[in-house]
Design a protein around this motif. Sequence first.
Motif, short mmCIF file in Angstrom:
data_model
loop_
_atom_site.label_atom_id
_atom_site.label_comp_id
_atom_site.label_asym_id
_atom_site.label_seq_id
_atom_site.Cartn_x
_atom_site.Cartn_y
_atom_site.Cartn_z
N ALA A 122 38.48 20.10 25.92
CA ALA A 122 37.25 20.87 26.16
C ALA A 122 37.48 22.01 27.16
O ALA A 122 36.54 22.64 27.63
N ARG A 123 38.75 22.30 27.45
CA ARG A 123 39.06 23.34 28.44
C ARG A 123 38.79 24.74 27.87
O ARG A 123 39.08 25.03 26.72
N VAL A 124 38.26 25.58 28.75
CA VAL A 124 38.08 27.01 28.49
C VAL A 124 38.61 27.75 29.71
O VAL A 124 38.96 27.13 30.71
N VAL A 125 38.64 29.07 29.63
CA VAL A 125 39.04 29.85 30.79
C VAL A 125 37.95 30.89 31.07
O VAL A 125 37.43 31.53 30.16
N ILE A 126 37.60 30.98 32.33
CA ILE A 126 36.74 32.06 32.79
C ILE A 126 37.66 33.18 33.21
O ILE A 126 38.48 33.00 34.12
N GLU A 127 37.58 34.30 32.52
CA GLU A 127 38.39 35.47 32.85
C GLU A 127 37.50 36.47 33.59
O GLU A 127 36.43 36.84 33.10
N ILE A 128 37.99 36.91 34.72
CA ILE A 128 37.24 37.86 35.56
C ILE A 128 37.97 39.19 35.57
O ILE A 128 39.12 39.27 36.02
N ALA A 129 37.32 40.22 35.05
CA ALA A 129 37.86 41.58 35.11
C ALA A 129 37.56 42.11 36.51
O ALA A 129 36.42 42.44 36.85
N VAL A 130 38.59 42.17 37.34
CA VAL A 130 38.41 42.49 38.76
C VAL A 130 38.07 43.96 38.95
O VAL A 130 38.78 44.85 38.47
N GLU A 131 36.98 44.19 39.66
CA GLU A 131 36.49 45.54 39.96
C GLU A 131 36.59 45.87 41.45
O GLU A 131 36.65 47.03 41.82
N ARG A 132 36.56 44.86 42.30
CA ARG A 132 36.60 45.08 43.75
C ARG A 132 37.45 44.00 44.38
O ARG A 132 37.39 42.84 44.00
N MET A 133 38.24 44.42 45.39
CA MET A 133 39.10 43.50 46.14
C MET A 133 38.84 43.71 47.63
O MET A 133 38.90 44.84 48.11
N LEU A 134 38.58 42.60 48.31
CA LEU A 134 38.36 42.64 49.74
C LEU A 134 39.26 41.61 50.40
O LEU A 134 39.67 40.65 49.77
N GLY A 135 39.55 41.80 51.65
CA GLY A 135 40.36 40.82 52.36
C GLY A 135 40.72 41.24 53.74
O GLY A 135 40.55 42.40 54.13
N HIS A 136 41.24 40.29 54.49
CA HIS A 136 41.70 40.54 55.84
C HIS A 136 42.76 39.52 56.18
O HIS A 136 42.65 38.35 55.83
N GLY A 137 43.79 39.99 56.87
CA GLY A 137 44.78 39.01 57.25
C GLY A 137 45.96 39.52 57.92
O GLY A 137 46.38 40.45 58.31
#
Length: 137
Positions: A122-137
């Motif tokens: 019953a597995r599916v994949v949620i695919e996310i078309a990335v539009e914005r990237m944020l981060g800190h490190g």
Amino acid sequence: MSRHSQDPAAPDEPYLAFWRERHLCTLTTLRPDGSPHVVPVGVTYDPATRLARVITNRTSAKVAHVLAAGPEGARVAVCQVDGRRWATLEGRALVRTEPERVREAERRYADRYQRRPAENPARVVIEIAVERMLGHG
């Protein structure tokens, strides 16, 4: 990865390296009433296609939320945190059921998390078309 915003067309190497490390992530979808639904997930990111992938069961609430958004996809975010380091990918998500897409998502999951996901018809994949990237490190 010291800056807060990354260019999705050219994220810096420390940011990409952080997305290759083994970290538990969260996926935020929106319920029909607009309230956020946040759940722990494993996420992989492919900078060549700008796709983030989450494997899951087709009967999960997160899948229902994405499907309810319609053919344009759902606005979602995936995030990971490690101490003071954090990274978020935002974009439009679609549920994919094609066996080759599910296999590719499983392969990427196994690479990042060093374990093969259990068999799940019953597995599916949620695919996310990335539009914005944020981060800190």
